[in-house]
Design a protein around this motif. Sequence first.
Motif, PDB file in Angstrom:
ATOM      1  N   VAL A   1      42.616  52.196  31.570  1.00 54.10           N
ATOM      2  CA  VAL A   1      43.847  52.374  32.562  1.00 54.10           C
ATOM      3  C   VAL A   1      44.225  51.001  32.948  1.00 54.10           C
ATOM      4  O   VAL A   1      45.565  50.571  33.203  1.00 54.10           O
ATOM      5  CB  VAL A   1      43.070  53.089  33.811  1.00 54.10           C
ATOM      6  N   ALA A   2      43.057  50.205  33.190  1.00 55.60           N
ATOM      7  CA  ALA A   2      43.582  48.680  33.525  1.00 55.60           C
ATOM      8  C   ALA A   2      44.386  47.983  32.566  1.00 55.60           C
ATOM      9  O   ALA A   2      45.514  47.338  32.798  1.00 55.60           O
ATOM     10  CB  ALA A   2      42.371  47.871  33.739  1.00 55.60           C
ATOM     11  N   LEU A   3      44.084  48.030  31.121  1.00 54.08           N
ATOM     12  CA  LEU A   3      44.866  47.461  30.058  1.00 54.08           C
ATOM     13  C   LEU A   3      46.225  48.067  30.042  1.00 54.08           C
ATOM     14  O   LEU A   3      47.153  47.238  29.614  1.00 54.08           O
ATOM     15  CB  LEU A   3      43.977  47.789  28.913  1.00 54.08           C
ATOM     16  N   ALA A   4      46.241  49.475  30.218  1.00 56.98           N
ATOM     17  CA  ALA A   4      47.555  50.035  30.207  1.00 56.98           C
ATOM     18  C   ALA A   4      48.553  49.369  31.295  1.00 56.98           C
ATOM     19  O   ALA A   4      49.635  49.149  31.254  1.00 56.98           O
ATOM     20  CB  ALA A   4      47.411  51.530  30.346  1.00 56.98           C
TER      21      ALA A   4
ATOM     22  N   ARG B   1      38.976  50.887  41.494  1.00 56.94           N
ATOM     23  CA  ARG B   1      38.218  50.068  40.729  1.00 56.94           C
ATOM     24  C   ARG B   1      39.216  48.991  40.212  1.00 56.94           C
ATOM     25  O   ARG B   1      39.202  47.789  40.072  1.00 56.94           O
ATOM     26  CB  ARG B   1      37.395  50.592  40.068  1.00 56.94           C
ATOM     27  N   VAL B   2      40.391  49.672  39.612  1.00 56.65           N
ATOM     28  CA  VAL B   2      41.278  48.941  38.853  1.00 56.65           C
ATOM     29  C   VAL B   2      42.015  47.907  39.672  1.00 56.65           C
ATOM     30  O   VAL B   2      42.176  46.665  39.614  1.00 56.65           O
ATOM     31  CB  VAL B   2      42.366  49.631  38.260  1.00 56.65           C
ATOM     32  N   ARG B   3      42.368  48.421  40.944  1.00 59.96           N
ATOM     33  CA  ARG B   3      43.008  47.482  41.854  1.00 59.96           C
ATOM     34  C   ARG B   3      42.094  46.374  42.384  1.00 59.96           C
ATOM     35  O   ARG B   3      42.744  45.045  42.298  1.00 59.96           O
ATOM     36  CB  ARG B   3      43.185  48.411  43.347  1.00 59.96           C
ATOM     37  N   ALA B   4      40.929  46.704  42.709  1.00 59.32           N
ATOM     38  CA  ALA B   4      40.175  45.397  42.995  1.00 59.32           C
ATOM     39  C   ALA B   4      39.721  44.492  41.934  1.00 59.32           C
ATOM     40  O   ALA B   4      39.675  43.239  42.326  1.00 59.32           O
ATOM     41  CB  ALA B   4      38.612  45.957  43.625  1.00 59.32           C
ATOM     42  N   ALA B   5      39.550  45.058  40.438  1.00 59.84           N
ATOM     43  CA  ALA B   5      39.445  44.216  39.498  1.00 59.84           C
ATOM     44  C   ALA B   5      40.841  43.308  39.116  1.00 59.84           C
ATOM     45  O   ALA B   5      40.676  42.013  39.007  1.00 59.84           O
ATOM     46  CB  ALA B   5      39.275  44.967  38.353  1.00 59.84           C
TER      47      ALA B   5
ATOM     48  N   GLY C   1      34.935  51.658  28.938  1.00 56.01           N
ATOM     49  CA  GLY C   1      34.372  50.706  29.718  1.00 56.01           C
ATOM     50  C   GLY C   1      34.637  50.935  31.285  1.00 56.01           C
ATOM     51  O   GLY C   1      35.660  51.197  31.569  1.00 56.01           O
ATOM     52  N   GLU C   2      33.523  50.618  31.999  1.00 48.78           N
ATOM     53  CA  GLU C   2      33.772  50.879  33.520  1.00 48.78           C
ATOM     54  C   GLU C   2      34.053  49.499  34.055  1.00 48.78           C
ATOM     55  O   GLU C   2      33.578  48.535  33.556  1.00 48.78           O
ATOM     56  CB  GLU C   2      32.380  51.532  34.201  1.00 48.78           C
TER      57      GLU C   2
ATOM     58  N   ASP D   1      38.141  53.387  33.136  1.00 46.05           N
ATOM     59  CA  ASP D   1      38.674  52.365  33.634  1.00 46.05           C
ATOM     60  C   ASP D   1      39.263  51.264  33.039  1.00 46.05           C
ATOM     61  O   ASP D   1      40.326  50.753  33.619  1.00 46.05           O
ATOM     62  CB  ASP D   1      37.383  51.602  34.767  1.00 46.05           C
ATOM     63  N   LEU D   2      38.771  50.757  32.025  1.00 48.75           N
ATOM     64  CA  LEU D   2      39.234  49.453  31.193  1.00 48.75           C
ATOM     65  C   LEU D   2      40.431  50.047  30.584  1.00 48.75           C
ATOM     66  O   LEU D   2      41.434  49.128  30.392  1.00 48.75           O
ATOM     67  CB  LEU D   2      38.082  48.858  30.340  1.00 48.75           C
TER      68      LEU D   2
END
Length: 304
Positions: free
Chosen positions: A84-87, A47-51, A107-108, A81-82
Amino acid sequence: MVALVRTVAYLGLEARSVEVQCQLAPGLPAFNIVGLPDKAVGESRERVRAALAAMGLALPPKRITINLSPADLPKEGSHYDLAVALALLAAMGVTDAEQLVDHVVVGELALDGRIVASPGVLLAAMHAAADDKRLICPASQRAEAAWADGEAVIAAPDLISLLNHLKGTQQLPAPDAGAIEMAVPKADLKQVKGQETAKRALEIAAAGGHNLLMIGPPGAGKSLLASCLPGILPPLTSGEALETSMVQSVAGLLEDGRISRARPFRAPHHSASMAALTGGGLKVKPGEVSLAHLGSPRRSSKVS
């Protein structure tokens, strides 16, 4: 470089601090998440990769390691998810890691970069307020999070607008707390004809806070009498309403951040399992007993 972002893990009605640590190291490209993640947390990689791809960003050709600390605490759910993405974005230098130190993030992520709702935001907001930190959460749950501290909540609809807000190029509006629903009884004792002894028992139980067991054949009026009990109980106080809303938030039943002053009433079927009544499962969720907290639970009884 190691980037740090704070989030929470839910243990019943308690939110525990979790630190998301991201390291980019030389080596064969890989993306690993460690720290006792369940399958939903492990799938956050995709999900992070796609976002990020939806934003026009690609993962760096390095060895990416995400550690969820403390490592011995089980991590469940998609609300990581959120964080992990911000980190990861902080480790990549896209956003300033120092800005995220005083925030709790939940957040997802959707594949197109939207930040979608996840259960338990009210608990995370209260945890962040207790630690004097700000909360970053989905925009769809801003009314729910605002009950803890509306001025300390950043509610973003997608990842791009959140990054722009952190950089100062866009200002996200401060959220307003959800509506308060006043207690409106669904049943009234005047609907019950006869049953004077049972009505007297209801009044005594309501006045003294006692338990009440009703036994009788089908059609005797047990369900109707039980549904009348919230109507003779006082409305929930502000603290009690927030307490019951925390249970509903964990169960994912708090709609649009609305907090009700009505006493909760649950009517599980007489064939409900023990897990449905008491809660449980691989991912522990509140059962009927917990959802009826400060209210009036009822389980049908039948005798021959």
